[in-house]
Design a protein around this motif. Sequence first.
Motif, mmCIF file in Angstrom:
data_model
loop_
_atom_site.group_PDB
_atom_site.id
_atom_site.type_symbol
_atom_site.label_atom_id
_atom_site.label_comp_id
_atom_site.label_asym_id
_atom_site.label_seq_id
_atom_site.Cartn_x
_atom_site.Cartn_y
_atom_site.Cartn_z
ATOM 1 N N VAL A 22 0.833 -1.207 0.000
ATOM 2 C CA VAL A 22 0.000 0.000 0.000
ATOM 3 C C VAL A 22 0.864 1.252 0.000
ATOM 4 C CG1 VAL A 22 -1.573 1.374 1.427
ATOM 5 C CG2 VAL A 22 -2.045 -1.044 1.031
ATOM 6 N N GLU A 23 1.915 1.250 0.814
ATOM 7 C CA GLU A 23 2.802 2.410 0.897
ATOM 8 C C GLU A 23 3.581 2.611 -0.399
ATOM 9 O OE1 GLU A 23 4.506 2.270 5.310
ATOM 10 O OE2 GLU A 23 3.867 0.326 4.489
ATOM 11 N N HIS A 24 4.043 1.508 -0.989
ATOM 12 C CA HIS A 24 4.804 1.636 -2.233
ATOM 13 C C HIS A 24 3.923 2.138 -3.375
ATOM 14 C CE1 HIS A 24 8.172 -0.945 -0.543
ATOM 15 N NE2 HIS A 24 8.795 0.079 -1.100
ATOM 16 N N ARG A 25 2.713 1.634 -3.460
ATOM 17 C CA ARG A 25 1.811 2.105 -4.512
ATOM 18 C C ARG A 25 1.499 3.590 -4.339
ATOM 19 N NH1 ARG A 25 -0.132 -1.351 -8.053
ATOM 20 N NH2 ARG A 25 0.041 -3.597 -7.634
ATOM 21 N N ALA A 26 1.257 3.992 -3.108
ATOM 22 C CA ALA A 26 0.954 5.401 -2.849
ATOM 23 C C ALA A 26 2.160 6.284 -3.163
ATOM 24 C CB ALA A 26 0.523 5.586 -1.393
ATOM 25 N N LEU A 31 4.945 10.090 -6.714
ATOM 26 C CA LEU A 31 6.102 10.398 -7.541
ATOM 27 C C LEU A 31 5.659 10.752 -8.961
ATOM 28 C CD1 LEU A 31 9.223 10.418 -7.283
ATOM 29 C CD2 LEU A 31 9.205 8.117 -8.235
ATOM 30 N N SER A 32 4.711 10.008 -9.487
ATOM 31 C CA SER A 32 4.174 10.296 -10.819
ATOM 32 C C SER A 32 3.510 11.663 -10.856
ATOM 33 C CB SER A 32 3.179 9.201 -11.213
ATOM 34 O OG SER A 32 2.660 9.430 -12.503
ATOM 35 N N ASP A 33 2.775 12.000 -9.796
ATOM 36 C CA ASP A 33 2.130 13.313 -9.710
ATOM 37 C C ASP A 33 3.168 14.432 -9.689
ATOM 38 O OD1 ASP A 33 -0.305 12.022 -9.601
ATOM 39 O OD2 ASP A 33 -0.483 12.154 -7.417
ATOM 40 N N LEU A 34 4.267 14.219 -8.961
ATOM 41 C CA LEU A 34 5.329 15.217 -8.895
ATOM 42 C C LEU A 34 5.996 15.416 -10.252
ATOM 43 C CD1 LEU A 34 7.197 14.541 -5.518
ATOM 44 C CD2 LEU A 34 6.216 16.708 -6.258
ATOM 45 N N VAL A 35 6.255 14.305 -10.944
ATOM 46 C CA VAL A 35 6.873 14.382 -12.274
ATOM 47 C C VAL A 35 6.029 15.246 -13.190
ATOM 48 C CG1 VAL A 35 7.350 13.027 -14.346
ATOM 49 C CG2 VAL A 35 8.180 12.229 -12.136
ATOM 50 N N ALA A 36 4.717 15.052 -13.141
ATOM 51 C CA ALA A 36 3.824 15.813 -14.009
ATOM 52 C C ALA A 36 3.676 17.260 -13.542
ATOM 53 C CB ALA A 36 2.461 15.132 -14.066
ATOM 54 N N LEU A 63 6.956 -2.072 -10.388
ATOM 55 C CA LEU A 63 8.000 -1.178 -10.883
ATOM 56 C C LEU A 63 7.750 -0.803 -12.340
ATOM 57 C CD1 LEU A 63 10.772 0.247 -10.758
ATOM 58 C CD2 LEU A 63 11.803 -1.956 -11.403
ATOM 59 N N TYR A 64 7.550 -1.793 -13.193
ATOM 60 C CA TYR A 64 7.405 -1.527 -14.625
ATOM 61 C C TYR A 64 6.140 -0.717 -14.914
ATOM 62 C CZ TYR A 64 10.985 -5.151 -14.849
ATOM 63 O OH TYR A 64 12.138 -5.879 -14.664
ATOM 64 N N GLU A 65 5.060 -1.026 -14.232
ATOM 65 C CA GLU A 65 3.823 -0.261 -14.427
ATOM 66 C C GLU A 65 4.015 1.201 -14.024
ATOM 67 O OE1 GLU A 65 0.435 -3.773 -13.740
ATOM 68 O OE2 GLU A 65 0.928 -2.353 -12.131
ATOM 69 N N ARG A 279 9.145 16.966 0.913
ATOM 70 C CA ARG A 279 8.704 15.976 1.906
ATOM 71 C C ARG A 279 7.448 15.272 1.409
ATOM 72 N NH1 ARG A 279 8.138 17.068 8.431
ATOM 73 N NH2 ARG A 279 7.727 14.885 9.016
ATOM 74 N N LEU A 280 7.378 13.960 1.627
ATOM 75 C CA LEU A 280 6.249 13.162 1.159
ATOM 76 C C LEU A 280 5.342 12.778 2.327
ATOM 77 C CD1 LEU A 280 8.045 10.712 -1.306
ATOM 78 C CD2 LEU A 280 6.881 12.858 -1.841
ATOM 79 N N PRO A 281 4.033 12.702 2.076
ATOM 80 C CA PRO A 281 3.102 12.278 3.136
ATOM 81 C C PRO A 281 3.266 10.793 3.428
ATOM 82 C CG PRO A 281 1.940 12.481 1.045
ATOM 83 C CD PRO A 281 3.338 12.989 0.806
ATOM 84 N N ARG A 282 2.909 10.405 4.635
ATOM 85 C CA ARG A 282 2.963 8.989 5.018
ATOM 86 C C ARG A 282 1.564 8.397 4.887
ATOM 87 N NH1 ARG A 282 7.129 8.759 10.230
ATOM 88 N NH2 ARG A 282 8.893 9.749 9.135
ATOM 89 N N THR A 283 1.435 7.475 3.975
ATOM 90 C CA THR A 283 0.138 6.844 3.729
ATOM 91 C C THR A 283 -0.301 6.003 4.913
ATOM 92 O OG1 THR A 283 0.747 6.716 1.407
ATOM 93 C CG2 THR A 283 -1.130 5.404 2.102
#
Length: 408
Positions: A22-26, A31-36, A63-65, A279-283
């Motif tokens: 759950v934490e890795h997916r979040a 990270l994807s949101d930040l890139v965009a 990872l690949y997804e 800083r990233l939020p903790r899911t």
Amino acid sequence: MRILHTADWHIGQTVNGWTREVEHRAFLQTLSDLVAAQAVDALIVAGDVFDGINPSAEAMQLLYESLLAMRERRPTLTTIMVAGNHDPAGRLEAPAALLRTIGVHSVGIMHSQGGSIDLDRHLVPLRDESGNIRVFGLAIPYLRCADLPALQQTEDEPGSPIVRATRELYAKAYAAARTHAGLIPLVATGHLHCTGTQESEGAERRILVGGEHAVPHDIFPTDLAYVALGHLHRPQQVARRNVRYSGSPFPLSATELPYEHGVSLIELHDGAVQCEHVRLPRTVPCIRVPETGGVTSRALSETLTQLAFDPDCPVESRPFLHVVVEPDGPAAGLIAEVDQILAEYPVRCASIKIERPQSSEEAGPSPVMMNLTECDPMDLFERAFTETHGVTPEPEHKAAFDQLRVEV
């Protein structure tokens, strides 16, 4: 030119048997949101993508997804991903040809060609939105024995030959890259431990080959615009403001609970470098109980009740608890007792540590160092058992230890 520097994802990690999916997916979605949102031109993953050398099919799929999703949201994105000491270097490189079709350059080991570094594998052009090369990335993974140049220790050259070999490798790689890049800025990666930094006790292995633990920061040529480091989980700069550890995305051990986990956003413009820690939020909450000191098993239920955990929280999102217990009697069976108490609450036990208050007699001078070859293994076992559990081992414990000695 904007670069997002991250490291030490440890995809596939479990804590006391509990998954961190759950934490890795979040994190990867964030990270994807930040890139965009930040219009990032390049993403650097500085090692320890996976938690172990045999990642599961689910970990690799995640990872690949995620890499594909980031490329779809930011079609001009280039990613440099290097192996860390936890990673299966060969497996990380195996899909390299396919990954390059989505702008991902995966480097697991050092490659040479004609006795020199293979720039086709290690030097990655980083382009802006218009397709112009603004920076070159020098992708250096975690260095294993076979990667280092052979050096012999001599009386005229004090210090570690491993450190000198690491320095020479970076010097040669930089020289080759600079010749190719001309005046274009260079950004390098590394997965190692630099001196003068703060490490996470029990979370990071002492990894430099040859018994050495750390290298000085001056192994990185000063002309490098930025050095993106991985391995240490605490975000920090290393002497120079442009040499940084981004840190891990969320706590991977009890030691890391106070860290401000996140990623590093790097902006290069006309030779100037700006570094910002995001800083990233903790899911999923990771909590030490109690916040300081220890709690007795009798007081633990009251402490947990006051924390008011959500009873409807799904199991995979329940808080991780690192419990520090202060025994008020014999410690035998204490861990089982704490486990039983925790099972009554919507939490997940990450660790249980028994901590006895230090008595005035114990707080004396430091013990004299012993030569282990002169010690009886059973004496050492009894001492370790007593320090860990607060009671002396029973005959069955000693018998089990003797059996282990025979098997070894």
